[in-house]
Design a protein around this motif. Sequence first.
Motif, short mmCIF file in Angstrom:
data_model
loop_
_atom_site.label_atom_id
_atom_site.label_comp_id
_atom_site.label_asym_id
_atom_site.label_seq_id
_atom_site.Cartn_x
_atom_site.Cartn_y
_atom_site.Cartn_z
N ARG A 132 1.61 7.64 -2.90
CA ARG A 132 1.67 8.62 -1.81
C ARG A 132 1.96 7.93 -0.48
O ARG A 132 2.77 8.42 0.31
CB ARG A 132 0.34 9.38 -1.72
CG ARG A 132 0.22 10.54 -2.68
CD ARG A 132 -1.10 11.26 -2.51
NE ARG A 132 -2.11 10.74 -3.43
CZ ARG A 132 -3.41 10.98 -3.34
NH1 ARG A 132 -3.87 11.73 -2.37
NH2 ARG A 132 -4.25 10.49 -4.21
N VAL A 133 1.30 6.81 -0.25
CA VAL A 133 1.52 6.08 1.00
C VAL A 133 2.97 5.60 1.09
O VAL A 133 3.64 5.78 2.11
CB VAL A 133 0.55 4.89 1.10
CG1 VAL A 133 0.96 3.95 2.23
CG2 VAL A 133 -0.88 5.39 1.33
N ALA A 134 3.46 4.98 0.02
CA ALA A 134 4.83 4.44 0.03
C ALA A 134 5.85 5.55 0.21
O ALA A 134 6.81 5.43 1.00
CB ALA A 134 5.09 3.67 -1.26
N THR A 145 12.43 0.17 2.15
CA THR A 145 11.54 -0.47 1.18
C THR A 145 11.09 -1.83 1.68
O THR A 145 9.92 -2.20 1.53
CB THR A 145 12.27 -0.63 -0.17
OG1 THR A 145 12.71 0.66 -0.61
CG2 THR A 145 11.35 -1.22 -1.22
N THR A 146 11.99 -2.57 2.31
CA THR A 146 11.65 -3.89 2.84
C THR A 146 10.58 -3.79 3.92
O THR A 146 9.62 -4.59 3.95
CB THR A 146 12.90 -4.56 3.43
OG1 THR A 146 13.90 -4.67 2.41
CG2 THR A 146 12.58 -5.95 3.98
N ARG A 162 7.11 1.74 -7.01
CA ARG A 162 6.19 2.82 -6.67
C ARG A 162 6.96 4.07 -6.22
O ARG A 162 6.63 5.20 -6.61
CB ARG A 162 5.25 2.38 -5.53
CG ARG A 162 4.17 1.42 -5.97
CD ARG A 162 3.35 0.95 -4.78
NE ARG A 162 2.37 -0.05 -5.17
CZ ARG A 162 1.64 -0.76 -4.31
NH1 ARG A 162 1.80 -0.59 -3.02
NH2 ARG A 162 0.76 -1.64 -4.77
N ILE A 163 7.99 3.86 -5.42
CA ILE A 163 8.76 4.99 -4.91
C ILE A 163 9.54 5.66 -6.04
O ILE A 163 9.57 6.89 -6.16
CB ILE A 163 9.70 4.52 -3.78
CG1 ILE A 163 8.86 4.11 -2.56
CG2 ILE A 163 10.68 5.63 -3.40
CD1 ILE A 163 9.68 3.47 -1.46
N VAL A 164 10.17 4.85 -6.88
CA VAL A 164 10.93 5.40 -8.00
C VAL A 164 10.02 6.18 -8.94
O VAL A 164 10.34 7.31 -9.35
CB VAL A 164 11.66 4.27 -8.77
CG1 VAL A 164 12.22 4.80 -10.10
CG2 VAL A 164 12.78 3.68 -7.93
N ARG A 165 8.88 5.59 -9.28
CA ARG A 165 7.93 6.27 -10.16
C ARG A 165 7.38 7.54 -9.53
O ARG A 165 7.17 8.55 -10.22
CB ARG A 165 6.78 5.33 -10.53
CG ARG A 165 7.15 4.30 -11.60
CD ARG A 165 5.91 3.70 -12.23
NE ARG A 165 5.10 2.98 -11.26
CZ ARG A 165 5.18 1.66 -11.04
NH1 ARG A 165 6.05 0.94 -11.72
NH2 ARG A 165 4.41 1.08 -10.14
#
Length: 425
Positions: A132-134, A145-146, A162-165
């Motif tokens: 959620r945070v990402a 992302t960096t 994390r973002i992809v998932r």
Amino acid sequence: MTTTDIHRTIDAVWRIEAPRLIAGLARIMRDVGMAEEFAQDALVAALEQWPSSGVPHNPGAWLMTTAKHRAIDQLRRHALHQRKAYALTQEIEAQLEASIVDPDAMLDDPIGDDLLSLVFTACHPVLSTEARVALTLRLLGGLTTTEIARAYLVPESTVAQRIVRAKRTLSEAKVPFEVPRGDELGVRLASVLEVVYLIFNEGYAATSGDDWMRPALCEEALRLGRVLVGLAPAEPEVHGLLALMEIQASRTAARTGPHGEPILLSEQQRGRWDQLLIRRGLDALARAEGLGGAEGPYALQAAIAACHARARSVDETDWSRIAALYDTLAQRLPSPVVALNRAVAHAMAFGPATGLAMADELRDEPLLRHYHLLPSVRGDLLGKLGRHAEAREEFERAASLTRNTRERNLLLQRAASSARVASAS
């Protein structure tokens, strides 16, 4: 304007427009992942075209129009290979084409509902807290992302995964792109506020790394909080959270020394506290209370911060009121961390022996077993009671538990100071 200047402009425009762009696309596409892809396509197009054509007078509308055209093109290509989804494709395509109007007119589009829906989607409880945070920082903060990886001191590949998932999970769970209604609104709003406050706290007191603070994360959380207030002005806890963050952020300049070393609240130069942020925080707290939210968890914490902000020194602080506020907070939001903070408040109001007895009751609490602030608090209170040898042991234990280099150094310094006093007495 040079190419470098244009790239800086594009970066600034993206930070401002990305959330609205993704939100508008997600409403039509019904998929946050696809919406972000088309938004990114529009960004790439801007990077390719604006250096030669110049920055359009309405860059946000240009990005939205470009993204929608890219979406239409892809949907048409997809339809050629997926005839069974033709009806749905046509429906979405029709919505996209209907929404492409004169760019200037797009400024009047009602985007509030879309953006609020994106907030609730990115912070959906079906996702892990880290996801959620990402996702919130990526979709609503416009951070790369960096940048997210750098802020949280984790590998870039970890953040990317994390973002992809997260996007895959939202799609597979068929999470609706909407603002929840009824009883669900309160539950989901709590998740949204938790994510924003987690981002702020990581900036305010970094859990690991070499820096005591990460101001960029505090600023991002404040920006998100201000957006939420604009989108949900009738929700008292939204104002309560913003009040808490504004008042806490007012101390930023006074919380570190010239070399980045931490400065404790009792030693801060209060003249360096940002009075504008304090006024804004107090105003937000008044709005939360005016909406009947005086005893909301965030409003209570903001009221505690307000006591510090109104006092000219530690000695002039209304510690009895702070202790009472913590008593109420412990009832509304029972947790070991709140209980530990309550012990500190009672120590300041009623003496270190009272606070130490309360802190000692938490020593067997499983959630605090590896929490460095418990031995840190005990060390401070033991020192005030003249038990300096015991204080040294507690500060050393606290130093062994923290993952933040600056905080570890501070705790070791306090341990050494306690040892000197103990040996001299």
